[in-house]
Design an enzyme around this catalytic site. Structure first.
Site, PDB file in Angstrom:
ATOM      1  N   ASP A 151       1.292  -2.190 -39.733  1.00  0.00           N
ATOM      2  CA  ASP A 151       0.826  -0.862 -39.313  1.00  0.00           C
ATOM      3  C   ASP A 151       1.433  -0.561 -37.953  1.00  0.00           C
ATOM      4  OD1 ASP A 151      -0.569   1.543 -39.308  1.00  0.00           O
ATOM      5  OD2 ASP A 151      -2.455   0.651 -38.645  1.00  0.00           O
ATOM      6  N   PHE A 182      -2.363   4.934 -38.604  1.00  0.00           N
ATOM      7  CA  PHE A 182      -2.621   5.133 -40.030  1.00  0.00           C
ATOM      8  C   PHE A 182      -1.334   5.050 -40.852  1.00  0.00           C
ATOM      9  CE2 PHE A 182      -5.942   8.123 -38.063  1.00  0.00           C
ATOM     10  CZ  PHE A 182      -6.808   7.077 -37.812  1.00  0.00           C
ATOM     11  N   HIS A 183      -0.569   3.969 -40.601  1.00  0.00           N
ATOM     12  CA  HIS A 183       0.671   3.741 -41.326  1.00  0.00           C
ATOM     13  C   HIS A 183       0.679   2.361 -42.010  1.00  0.00           C
ATOM     14  CE1 HIS A 183       2.737   6.559 -38.154  1.00  0.00           C
ATOM     15  NE2 HIS A 183       1.992   7.228 -39.023  1.00  0.00           N
ATOM     16  N   PRO A 184      -0.338   2.016 -42.791  1.00  0.00           N
ATOM     17  CA  PRO A 184      -0.333   0.691 -43.427  1.00  0.00           C
ATOM     18  C   PRO A 184       0.732   0.599 -44.513  1.00  0.00           C
ATOM     19  CG  PRO A 184      -2.137   2.003 -44.278  1.00  0.00           C
ATOM     20  CD  PRO A 184      -1.529   2.793 -43.151  1.00  0.00           C
TER      21      PRO A 184
END
Length: 550
Positions: free
Chosen positions: A294, A465-467
């Protein structure tokens, strides 16, 4: 119920697959989606972006385990539970990623996913409405379904930010998604004619007009596998549990949290973990759910000495007027995500391409919509792009995912984050901000030495919020890989994964663009019609990167 292809998830990649796999009319497609409609201003109005990611109606509501290096804080993990998936609740910032990101994928075993291989798919999917001339325009697509625009940058703080970057010694980029990523310039957004241009608007709605595409509401429970071959998907609906059969293939596009969970529930994953859950092992793939990555970031906030920030609209009357204007005309402040300027910079000499991303916002506010009590302010969202920390997703109690990002678990993370904060402070200190900059709200001028900065990071760092990465793509003989370079699940026939979970390593910037690209490229692998011709152009790399930070 059956179809040639069964796609699980109507998100960023799933919408693409529904469209491309059905385009010829030769194949039927069923798309399974648990979430509801994306119709309504909270999703479609760009400026309302903080609402859907904090609403149970549109978000799965996941939360991480206590993060040991962030004072045990549990961080929210918004994932779209709605048509369009996370492309319907994200910040709409469009970033392809850097060329060297994809070359790293290729060199790590994802053969055929280098920059020259993926660039044609970015060109195919884009309908770019930028303002660059010459070479930059030649690097962009103009006929694809995904509209990409830029904000008007009318607020004087945007210009102050970009000018301050140049004054600090950084270059400018006319288009960070084109020839040159490094530098300060306009941010791009998936917005078209004042509306959020999600994957649902771009791909799924046109596909649903075809007779061979069906959207099936339901919650996928597991993949049905018979004799080592995926034959369908078991789903829970209002009428009970059903099976949707796949004549050709099942494709998981449920995202970086739900795709590995579905594999595990279907018997694909680490054998010991599956045995603990009394699940029969179909394929022992220890990489399922591992490699979770992330982007972590902090908000550096300055008070504004002039009332030019968006705070003047932070009242119910202004919000109502903005909403009304947008509702009837799709114009005004409601028609932009307000992330209209940004930058990609390198943290030091010897770093060959940008490893820090900056988003500028002419207001001091959090993603959850909470504004500071101090009034007028502005901020830069800043964080490193390539952390070495890795987390994991596992099956938890009652079917909920057990998510641990393991943020800041490497010493290098702390060194990089301190550098990020100091470099942003250098930008704020430039003459261009002098007419606007008051005191530092966050972290505060007293937070200076390494220990104080580390304490601030532990208390205030937030997920961007970039998993991604939990079903890693790699070579067939790589024991940590889950899918091969054709997106096939290793060890099971007629089953693929195509979403951000297959990223071997996280890309520079926001992930919606690369996720859509995965859907585009995976569709050609699935149809077996050959890849688009490689584009061997070389993008810009700072010629003095070995000796200079700027």
């Amino acid at each position: 119920m059956e179809a040639d292809f069964v796609v699980v998830g109507a998100g960023s990649a799933g919408c693409v697959l529904a469209n491309r796999l059905s385009a010829s009319g030769k194949f039927s497609v069923v798309v399974i989606e648990h979430g509801g409609s994306d119709i309504g201003p909270f999703i479609q109005m760009p400026a309302a972006l903080s609402y859907p990611m904090n609403m149970q109606t549109y978000d799965w509501g996941y939360i991480s385990q206590p993060e040991p290096n962030l004072n045990g804080r549990r961080l929210v993990v918004p994932r779209g539970k709605v048509i369009g998936g996370s492309s319907s609740i994200n910040g709409m910032v469009y970033v392809r990623g850097h060329a060297q990101d994809f070359d790293g994928w290729r060199d790590g075993g994802a053969t055929g996913w280098g920059y020259s291989d993926v660039l044609p798919y970015f060109l195919r999917m884009e309908n770019w409405h930028g303002t660059s001339d010459g070479d930059d325009a030649a690097w962009r697509g103009g006929a694809g379904p995904l509209h990409i625009t830029r904000g008007e940058r009318k607020n004087p703080l945007y210009q102050a930010f970009e000018t301050a970057g140049r004054q600090a010694g950084y270059g400018a980029t006319p288009d960070y998604n084109g020839y040159r990523q490094e530098g300060f310039g306009a941010l791009e957004q998936t917005v078209w004619k004042g509306r959020r241009w999600s994957a649902a608007n771009a791909y799924l709605r046109p596909a649903l007009k075809r007779q061979n595409v069906r959207l099936q509401r339901g919650k996928a429970h597991m993949v049905v596998i018979s004799d080592g071959r995926a034959t369908g998907v078991e789903i829970d609906t209002k009428r009970g549990r059903q099976v949707i059969s796949a004549r050709c293939e099942v494709i998981l596009a449920a995202g970086s949290i739900n795709s590995p969970l579905l594999l595990m529930r279907s018997g694909i994953g680490a054998g010991a973990h599956l045995a603990d859950r009394n699940i029969k092992v179909v394929a022992d793939r220890p990489g399922v759910g591992e490699n979770l990555q992330d982007h972590l970031e902090v908000y550096l906030q300055m008070a504004s000495t002039q009332p030019v920030t968006l705070y003047k609209h932070w009242n119910i009357v202004s919000k109502a007027l903005i909403g009304t204007q947008w509702l009837f005309t799709k114009t005004g402040l409601g028609a932009s995500n307000q992330f209209e300027s940004g930058a990609f910079i390198r943290s030091g000499k010897g770093v060959s391409y940008p490893d820090i991303q900056l988003h500028f916002l002419p207001m001091a506010v959090r993603y959850d919509g909470r504004a500071p009590t101090e009034g007028h302010g502005f901020q830069i969202h800043a964080g490193p792009m390539r952390s070495k920390s890795r987390g994991r997703v596992r099956m938890g109690a009652q079917g909920a995912p057990d998510i641990l990002f393991n943020y800041m678990s490497c010493d290098q993370d702390w060194t990089e984050f301190r550098k990020v904060i100091r470099l942003v402070r250098e930008v704020f200190a430039q003459p261009a901000f002098a007419p606007f900059a008051g005191h530092e709200i966050q972290p505060g001028k007293h937070v200076q030495d390494d220990a104080a900065l580390d304490a601030f990071i532990r208390d205030h760092a937030e997920s961007a919020f970039h998993p991604c990465g939990t079903c890693k793509m790699g070579a067939v003989d790589d024991p940590t890989a889950v899918v091969d370079p054709h997106c096939n699940v290793i060890g099971v026939r007629a089953l693929r994964v195509a979403d951000s979970s297959i990223f071997p390593a996280i890309t520079n910037g926001n992930l919606n663009g690369p996720s859509i690209m995965v859907g585009e490229k995976a569709s050609d692998h699935i149809l077996g019609r050959g890849m688009l011709r490689a584009d061997t152009r070389n993008p810009w790399i700072n010629p003095d990167w070995q000796h200079s930070q700027k």
